[in-house]
Design a protein around this motif. Structure first.
Motif, mmCIF file in Angstrom:
data_model
loop_
_atom_site.group_PDB
_atom_site.id
_atom_site.type_symbol
_atom_site.label_atom_id
_atom_site.label_comp_id
_atom_site.label_asym_id
_atom_site.label_seq_id
_atom_site.Cartn_x
_atom_site.Cartn_y
_atom_site.Cartn_z
ATOM 1 N N SER A 1 8.175 -18.835 3.777
ATOM 2 C CA SER A 1 6.906 -19.414 4.220
ATOM 3 C C SER A 1 6.921 -19.828 5.687
ATOM 4 N N CYS A 2 8.083 -20.218 6.186
ATOM 5 C CA CYS A 2 8.166 -20.736 7.551
ATOM 6 C C CYS A 2 8.407 -19.643 8.583
ATOM 7 N N GLN B 1 6.672 -23.728 15.367
ATOM 8 C CA GLN B 1 7.478 -24.158 14.233
ATOM 9 C C GLN B 1 8.947 -23.893 14.513
ATOM 10 N N LEU C 1 15.352 -26.163 6.645
ATOM 11 C CA LEU C 1 14.142 -26.966 6.718
ATOM 12 C C LEU C 1 13.171 -26.341 7.713
ATOM 13 N N CYS C 2 11.895 -26.444 7.410
ATOM 14 C CA CYS C 2 10.844 -25.987 8.305
ATOM 15 C C CYS C 2 10.229 -27.215 8.971
ATOM 16 N N THR C 3 10.227 -27.248 10.300
ATOM 17 C CA THR C 3 9.716 -28.412 11.033
ATOM 18 C C THR C 3 8.804 -27.950 12.157
ATOM 19 N N GLU D 1 12.367 -19.828 -0.326
ATOM 20 C CA GLU D 1 10.929 -20.078 -0.201
ATOM 21 C C GLU D 1 10.602 -20.721 1.147
ATOM 22 N N VAL D 2 11.469 -21.642 1.596
ATOM 23 C CA VAL D 2 11.278 -22.256 2.915
ATOM 24 C C VAL D 2 11.312 -21.181 3.991
ATOM 25 N N LEU D 3 12.319 -20.334 3.934
ATOM 26 C CA LEU D 3 12.464 -19.275 4.928
ATOM 27 C C LEU D 3 11.296 -18.307 4.877
ATOM 28 N N LEU E 1 12.806 -23.397 12.381
ATOM 29 C CA LEU E 1 13.636 -23.302 11.193
ATOM 30 C C LEU E 1 14.967 -23.937 11.550
ATOM 31 N N GLY F 1 15.055 -22.304 -3.479
ATOM 32 C CA GLY F 1 14.141 -23.153 -2.713
ATOM 33 C C GLY F 1 14.243 -22.892 -1.225
ATOM 34 N N PHE F 2 15.459 -22.700 -0.715
ATOM 35 C CA PHE F 2 15.636 -22.379 0.707
ATOM 36 C C PHE F 2 15.033 -21.014 1.028
#
Length: 259
Positions: free
Chosen positions: A16-17, A104, A82-84, A12-14, A106, A9-10
């Motif tokens: 996409s972000c 954005q 987390l992507c913020t 995928e975060v990395l 990370l 999951g992380f």
């Protein structure tokens, strides 16, 4: 603790972000999560460069950076990516903030700081970090898995959790897999019959497939994970679950179903 599905999951975060984005600034808010690299060197090697396609092996996540170096995350007990947006409030446990183009960020968030972030200078240095790990639990073939259990000393649970044997499985996954396969966690791994070892492999593949889709080991009511804390009854047969330390970790199993 993050296990293979969480780290996937992380990834995928990395992906996409941050993939393909330029790192404008690296803010190290707590050097306690740096492993083998200083904040100054991390900033020098990463700022102004783009992050490439991330890859995962077991519980480790690798993000290549332009011109050779790579970030390597080990999430320990409480790490997460987390992507913020840049204007999102900082959390008390945000340890490193990567400001990216496109407004954005990370963020590496970690409460306990048991592991953290490394910087590998070259692709060869990445492979050296990964060299002590066994095959990834999602990639190992059935024949290799069965042979591995047959030659390993120790309980079947300890083998599943040994990252040098199979990379990616942790406590929750191992308990769930063995419950699905109806194999007791304290059975010696090399004493399993071939049919039992094949059942463990099949259970591992099915548990991982569902868990990767959820990006965690889901506490579903039909799973052992949905009963291990609040309802000590087997979701399959209703018998009382047992709990004690196996392989150094709290282990939950059904003495009626698992032999």
């Amino acid at each position: 603790m993050p296990e293979l599905p969480d780290v996937e999951g992380f990834r995928e975060v990395l992906n996409s972000c941050a993939r393909g984005r330029r790192v404008l600034r690296v803010e190290v808010r707590d050097t306690g999560v740096l492993r083998g690299v200083s904040a100054t060197r991390l900033q020098r090697e990463v700022e102004g460069r783009r992050l490439g396609r991330p890859r995962r092996h077991g519980k480790l996540l690798v993000a290549p950076v332009d011109d050779g170096p790579a970030l390597v995350w080990h999430f320990g007990m409480t790490g997460a990516l987390l992507c913020t947006r840049t204007d999102d409030p900082l959390h008390a446990h945000d340890r490193i903030v990567f400001a990216l183009d496109g407004e954005q960020q990370l963020r590496y968030r970690d409460q306990r700081k048991l592991q953290g972030v490394r910087l590998a200078a070259t692709p060869g240095a990445v492979e050296q970090i990964l060299a002590g790990l066994g095959p990834d639990a999602l990639g190992i073939e059935r024949q290799e898995f069965v042979a591995l259990l047959a030659r390993r000393r120790g309980t079947v649970k300890s083998v599943l959790m040994d990252q040098s044997a199979i990379a990616g499985l942790g406590n929750l996954l191992s308990d769930e897999i063995l419950w699905r396969a109806r194999v007791a966690p304290e059975r010696p791994a090399r004493d399993l019959g071939e049919g039992e070892a094949r059942r463990v492999f099949t259970a591992m593949r099915r548990v991982l497939a569902a868990s990767v889709r959820a990006a965690c080991v889901p506490p579903r009511r039909t799973w052992l994970t949905g009963h291990r804390d609040d309802e000590p009854a087997c979701p399959r047969c209703g018998a009382d679950l047992r709990s004690r330390r196996v392989a150094g970790r709290r282990t939950v199993w059904c003495p009626h179903c698992q032999h």
